[in-house]
Design an enzyme around this catalytic site. Sequence first.
Site, PDB file in Angstrom:
ATOM      1  N   VAL A  78      31.065  32.364  35.615  1.00 15.86           N
ATOM      2  CA  VAL A  78      30.298  31.097  35.600  1.00 15.86           C
ATOM      3  C   VAL A  78      29.521  30.766  36.798  1.00 15.86           C
ATOM      4  CG1 VAL A  78      30.715  28.646  35.410  1.00 15.86           C
ATOM      5  CG2 VAL A  78      32.198  30.113  34.185  1.00 15.86           C
TER       6      VAL A  78
ATOM      7  N   LYS B  41      26.086  43.574  34.306  1.00 10.71           N
ATOM      8  CA  LYS B  41      27.708  43.710  34.464  1.00 10.71           C
ATOM      9  C   LYS B  41      28.005  45.202  34.705  1.00 10.71           C
ATOM     10  CE  LYS B  41      31.848  42.100  34.386  1.00 10.71           C
ATOM     11  NZ  LYS B  41      32.553  41.245  35.437  1.00 10.71           N
TER      12      LYS B  41
ATOM     13  N   GLU C 105      26.936  41.746  38.474  1.00 13.56           N
ATOM     14  CA  GLU C 105      28.389  40.969  38.634  1.00 13.56           C
ATOM     15  C   GLU C 105      29.507  42.190  38.795  1.00 13.56           C
ATOM     16  OE1 GLU C 105      31.295  38.497  36.019  1.00 13.56           O
ATOM     17  OE2 GLU C 105      29.276  38.051  35.618  1.00 13.56           O
ATOM     18  N   GLY C 106      30.331  42.097  39.629  1.00 14.72           N
ATOM     19  CA  GLY C 106      31.278  43.105  39.628  1.00 14.72           C
ATOM     20  C   GLY C 106      32.565  42.868  38.780  1.00 14.72           C
ATOM     21  N   ALA C 107      33.532  43.411  38.759  1.00 12.94           N
ATOM     22  CA  ALA C 107      34.752  43.189  38.129  1.00 12.94           C
ATOM     23  C   ALA C 107      35.844  43.013  39.069  1.00 12.94           C
ATOM     24  CB  ALA C 107      35.093  44.705  37.403  1.00 12.94           C
TER      25      ALA C 107
ATOM     26  N   SER D 176      35.552  27.122  41.299  1.00 13.67           N
ATOM     27  CA  SER D 176      36.028  26.171  40.541  1.00 13.67           C
ATOM     28  C   SER D 176      36.573  24.987  41.444  1.00 13.67           C
ATOM     29  CB  SER D 176      37.044  26.544  39.499  1.00 13.67           C
ATOM     30  OG  SER D 176      37.740  25.305  38.736  1.00 13.67           O
TER      31      SER D 176
END
Length: 238
Positions: free
Chosen positions: A17, A37, A109-111, A171
């Site tokens: 997000v 990704k 974007e990593g994991a 968040s």
Amino acid sequence: MSVLVITGTGTEVGKTVATATIAAAAVAAGRSVAVLKAAQTGVRPDEPGDAQEVARLAGPVTTAEVARYPEPLAPATAARRAGLPPVRPREVAEAAAKLAAEHDLVLVEGAGGLLVRFDEEGGTLADAAELLGAPVLVVASAGLGTLNTTELTARELRARHLDFLGVVIGSWPDSPDLASRCNVADLPEVSGAPLLGALPVGAGSLAPADFRAAAPGWLAPRLDGVWDAEVFRERTAD
């Protein structure tokens, strides 16, 4: 900044997000954006992955994956169990560089976290960032425990002489507890990097049009937003 590497302090901290928020703000600022990704795990070939979720929320962005594995595991483990080739940091860097030739901004974007293993040699997202010479943004949780994981990530980035751009809270709760409120001031101190945004809890469940309209208000100007860290800190102080 043509390439930005986005990592988390761990899993489920709001990294996807946050990537969508950065993409939406950049698109609103008139920039062409691609989202890469590095390794998508836990998703079947016919299912949308994280990059597709970013595009759903952020709007017109180019999406790409280096590799995809069906089980929700670390990429190296998922590749081995699936009998598929692992992701190599050089492949991630090459894919990002190719996208950067055609876009104003590429978000990689990593994991999971920074040092999650991609291959049997121990290659990581940090290695890809080194190859790219790209800055790294860290997405952290708001509450208790985040100071430790954020500082550990910051130390690793600095040990590798990587450009640590800043921290985004993935968040932010509607009713933050004492630890979360204190962490707004403490995160920049322990990380040695600025706080560059805070995403409200449930941001990813907004309708895409509402998400895109709100996204710049969750990010600092360094990320094409209008969010002010000092105002946020004062508003959330005990």
